[in-house]
Design an enzyme around this catalytic site. Structure first.
Site, PDB file in Angstrom:
ATOM      1  NE  ARG A  93      -4.255  -1.353  -0.004  1.00  0.00           N
ATOM      2  CZ  ARG A  93      -4.337  -2.383  -0.852  1.00  0.00           C
ATOM      3  NH1 ARG A  93      -3.353  -2.654  -1.674  1.00  0.00           N
ATOM      4  NH2 ARG A  93      -5.432  -3.129  -0.878  1.00  0.00           N
TER       5      ARG A  93
ATOM      6  CD  GLU B 298      -2.863   3.258  -5.853  1.00  0.00           C
ATOM      7  OE1 GLU B 298      -3.679   2.487  -6.322  1.00  0.00           O
ATOM      8  OE2 GLU B 298      -1.959   2.920  -5.079  1.00  0.00           O
TER       9      GLU B 298
ATOM     10  CG  HIS C  13      -3.364  -0.809  -6.852  1.00  0.00           C
ATOM     11  ND1 HIS C  13      -3.591  -0.190  -5.652  1.00  0.00           N
ATOM     12  CD2 HIS C  13      -3.501  -2.150  -6.599  1.00  0.00           C
ATOM     13  CE1 HIS C  13      -3.860  -1.099  -4.731  1.00  0.00           C
ATOM     14  NE2 HIS C  13      -3.812  -2.300  -5.283  1.00  0.00           N
TER      15      HIS C  13
HETATM   16  P1  NAI Z   1      -1.526 -11.398   4.613  1.00  0.00           P
HETATM   17  O1  NAI Z   1      -2.527 -10.920   5.596  1.00  0.00           O
HETATM   18  O2  NAI Z   1      -1.534 -12.825   4.202  1.00  0.00           O
HETATM   19  O3  NAI Z   1      -0.051 -11.063   5.171  1.00  0.00           O
HETATM   20  C1  NAI Z   1       0.306  -9.870   5.789  1.00  0.00           C
HETATM   21  C2  NAI Z   1       1.539 -10.163   6.647  1.00  0.00           C
HETATM   22  O4  NAI Z   1       2.039  -8.911   7.134  1.00  0.00           O
HETATM   23  C3  NAI Z   1       1.230 -11.044   7.876  1.00  0.00           C
HETATM   24  O5  NAI Z   1       2.136 -12.123   7.927  1.00  0.00           O
HETATM   25  C4  NAI Z   1       1.429 -10.087   9.057  1.00  0.00           C
HETATM   26  O6  NAI Z   1       1.903 -10.747  10.224  1.00  0.00           O
HETATM   27  C5  NAI Z   1       2.463  -9.142   8.468  1.00  0.00           C
HETATM   28  N1  NAI Z   1       2.537  -7.862   9.165  1.00  0.00           N
HETATM   29  C6  NAI Z   1       1.536  -7.115   9.680  1.00  0.00           C
HETATM   30  N2  NAI Z   1       2.032  -6.001  10.240  1.00  0.00           N
HETATM   31  C7  NAI Z   1       3.374  -6.055  10.065  1.00  0.00           C
HETATM   32  C8  NAI Z   1       4.435  -5.192  10.430  1.00  0.00           C
HETATM   33  N3  NAI Z   1       4.210  -4.051  11.070  1.00  0.00           N
HETATM   34  N4  NAI Z   1       5.698  -5.554  10.084  1.00  0.00           N
HETATM   35  C9  NAI Z   1       5.950  -6.705   9.420  1.00  0.00           C
HETATM   36  N5  NAI Z   1       4.982  -7.560   9.048  1.00  0.00           N
HETATM   37  C10 NAI Z   1       3.706  -7.231   9.373  1.00  0.00           C
HETATM   38  O7  NAI Z   1      -1.673 -10.451   3.364  1.00  0.00           O
HETATM   39  P2  NAI Z   1      -1.220 -10.726   1.851  1.00  0.00           P
HETATM   40  O8  NAI Z   1      -2.259 -11.483   1.124  1.00  0.00           O
HETATM   41  O9  NAI Z   1       0.168 -11.252   1.854  1.00  0.00           O
HETATM   42  O10 NAI Z   1      -1.247  -9.238   1.271  1.00  0.00           O
HETATM   43  C11 NAI Z   1      -0.424  -8.225   1.814  1.00  0.00           C
HETATM   44  C12 NAI Z   1      -0.901  -6.873   1.317  1.00  0.00           C
HETATM   45  O11 NAI Z   1      -0.651  -6.770  -0.096  1.00  0.00           O
HETATM   46  C13 NAI Z   1      -2.428  -6.636   1.414  1.00  0.00           C
HETATM   47  O12 NAI Z   1      -2.818  -6.232   2.719  1.00  0.00           O
HETATM   48  C14 NAI Z   1      -2.648  -5.558   0.395  1.00  0.00           C
HETATM   49  O13 NAI Z   1      -2.489  -4.302   1.010  1.00  0.00           O
HETATM   50  C15 NAI Z   1      -1.531  -5.787  -0.622  1.00  0.00           C
HETATM   51  N6  NAI Z   1      -2.049  -6.263  -1.907  1.00  0.00           N
HETATM   52  C16 NAI Z   1      -1.735  -5.538  -3.019  1.00  0.00           C
HETATM   53  C17 NAI Z   1      -2.201  -5.923  -4.254  1.00  0.00           C
HETATM   54  C18 NAI Z   1      -1.861  -5.154  -5.486  1.00  0.00           C
HETATM   55  O14 NAI Z   1      -2.524  -5.317  -6.526  1.00  0.00           O
HETATM   56  N7  NAI Z   1      -0.839  -4.309  -5.460  1.00  0.00           N
HETATM   57  C19 NAI Z   1      -3.080  -7.106  -4.414  1.00  0.00           C
HETATM   58  C20 NAI Z   1      -3.288  -7.843  -3.176  1.00  0.00           C
HETATM   59  C21 NAI Z   1      -2.797  -7.416  -1.973  1.00  0.00           C
END
Ligand code: NAI
Length: 333
Positions: free
Chosen positions: A231, A260, A300
């Site tokens: 993000r 964005e 994005h």
């Molecule tokens: P997820 O929920 O599976 O993983 C997120 C990870 O971040 C978890 O392991 C959590 O423990 C960790 N985390 C949380 N706070 C943290 C911190 N302060 N420091 C280090 N690690 C921390 O989510 P997923 O599926 O891996 O997606 C991650 C992000 O990617 C989404 O929340 C979304 O914002 C973004 N995304 C972007 C897309 C795009 O098109 N650019 C598409 C899909 C997701």
């Protein structure tokens, strides 16, 4: 029951109509905000993508709203606290993006390491010169993965395929995965100081806002590569500009930017210059980044493959069917 989908394109409407069966459905091309909401205030269910603003001001006028389902993994565009107080459940698409976004990370990283955008521009002009196109191998470089959820884990696996060293930082480490994939969890400072490339996979929101700050940049190796597909709010873009100008960051690959939604819509942007809602300095920083040769920006679109989009639509339709039949699924609050 009236269901309104915002931020839709024609091709999605046909599929969603088919998947949602008999329900009364309306489609709106625009993102949901206080203005576009006006004609749909009788909706029982709303579904948006990530460029919509689902804050108190936008949601309050919906007099019958019972369910929100976002066609994304991230939920930082939704005021979850407000939804909790109003007892409006929110569902998302939890797992579509692992492989899709991870592959986009390497599209950005390889585009940087092999100077692909510049190389293509040259050959299109009939220029086959090599000057300035020397890149670097990923093999033996250290990749720092911040956040090892669905996407971060897949990124780590792919990186191992390139024979990169992988270190990760996550407050909830998965040591079993680390052993299997061959990565090591390290503390925050170690990740910042030891990584040649850093890639971000944390959720957006208050807990991660400006996690990559001026202070964080000052600890990174000189010449580090930064990839952000998470993000825009996670990176302080003004600090990123300074780090790029100083050469601390050699290059950045960004699929997401702060402000964005505004930067996407020029009309919106004009309006935003005259409103107090937006951070003008951040908008200006976005515009400067868009023009830098060592910064590549995608709109994005990391999620945007046939496979992922199909899963998003099917899961969203499933979320709606679940709600209609009293069996909520993929609930985030
Ligand atoms: P997820 O929920 O599976 O993983 C997120 C990870 O971040 C978890 O392991 C959590 O423990 C960790 N985390 C949380 N706070 C943290 C911190 N302060 N420091 C280090 N690690 C921390 O989510 P997923 O599926 O891996 O997606 C991650 C992000 O990617 C989404 O929340 C979304 O914002 C973004 N995304 C972007 C897309 C795009 O098109 N650019 C598409 C899909 C997701």
């Amino acid at each position: 029951m009236k269901i309104v989908f915002f931020e839709t394109e024609k091709w999605e409407c046909d599929i969603l109509q088919h998947l949602c069966g008999e329900a009364e459905i309306a489609f709106c091309e625009k993102r949901l905000d206080a203005r576009s909401a006006a004609v749909y205030l009788d909706a029982d269910v709303i579904s948006t993508f990530v460029h919509s603003t689902l804050d108190r001001e936008t949601l309050d006028p919906f007099s019958r709203l019972k369910f929100i389902t976002t066609r994304s993994t991230g939920v930082d565009h939704i005021d979850l606290e407000y939804c909790r107080t109003k007892a409006i459940p929110v569902s998302n698409v939890p797992t579509y993006g692992g492989t899709t976004v991870a592959e986009h990370v390497f599209a950005l990283l390889l585009a940087i390491s092999h100077h692909i955008p510049e190389a293509i521009n040259r050959t299109r002009r009939g220029d086959f010169s090599q000057a300035g196109l020397r890149g670097f191998d990923l093999q033996n470089k250290t990749l720092g993965v911040i956040g090892t959820g669905h996407i971060g884990k897949r990124v780590a696996e792919i990186a191992r395929g390139f024979r990169m060293e992988v270190m990760a930082y996550d407050p909830a480490p998965d040591e079993v995965f680390a052993r299997q994939a061959g990565l090591s969890y390290v503390d925050w400072q170690t990740l910042l100081t030891q990584s040649d490339c850093i890639t971000l996979h944390v959720p957006g929101g208050v807990g991660t806002r400006h996690m990559i700050s001026g202070e964080a940049f000052s600890r990174m190796k000189k010449g580090v590569i930064l990839i952000n597909t998470a993000r825009g709010s996670v990176v302080d873009v003004k600090a990123l500009l300074r780090a790029l100008a100083e050469g601390r960051v050699a290059a950045a690959g960004l699929d997401v930017l702060p402000e964005e939604p505004s930067i996407r819509e020029e009309a919106e942007l004009l309006r935003s210059f005259f409103s107090q809602e937006h951070d003008l300095e951040t908008l200006l920083a976005d515009h400067l980044l868009l023009r830098m040769r060592n910064v590549i920006i995608t709109p994005h679109s990391a999620f945007n493959t046939t496979e992922a989009v199909e899963k998003i639509l099917r899961t969203t339709a499933g979320n709606i069917q679940g709600f209609l039949h009293g069996k909520l699924q993929n609930v985030v609050t």
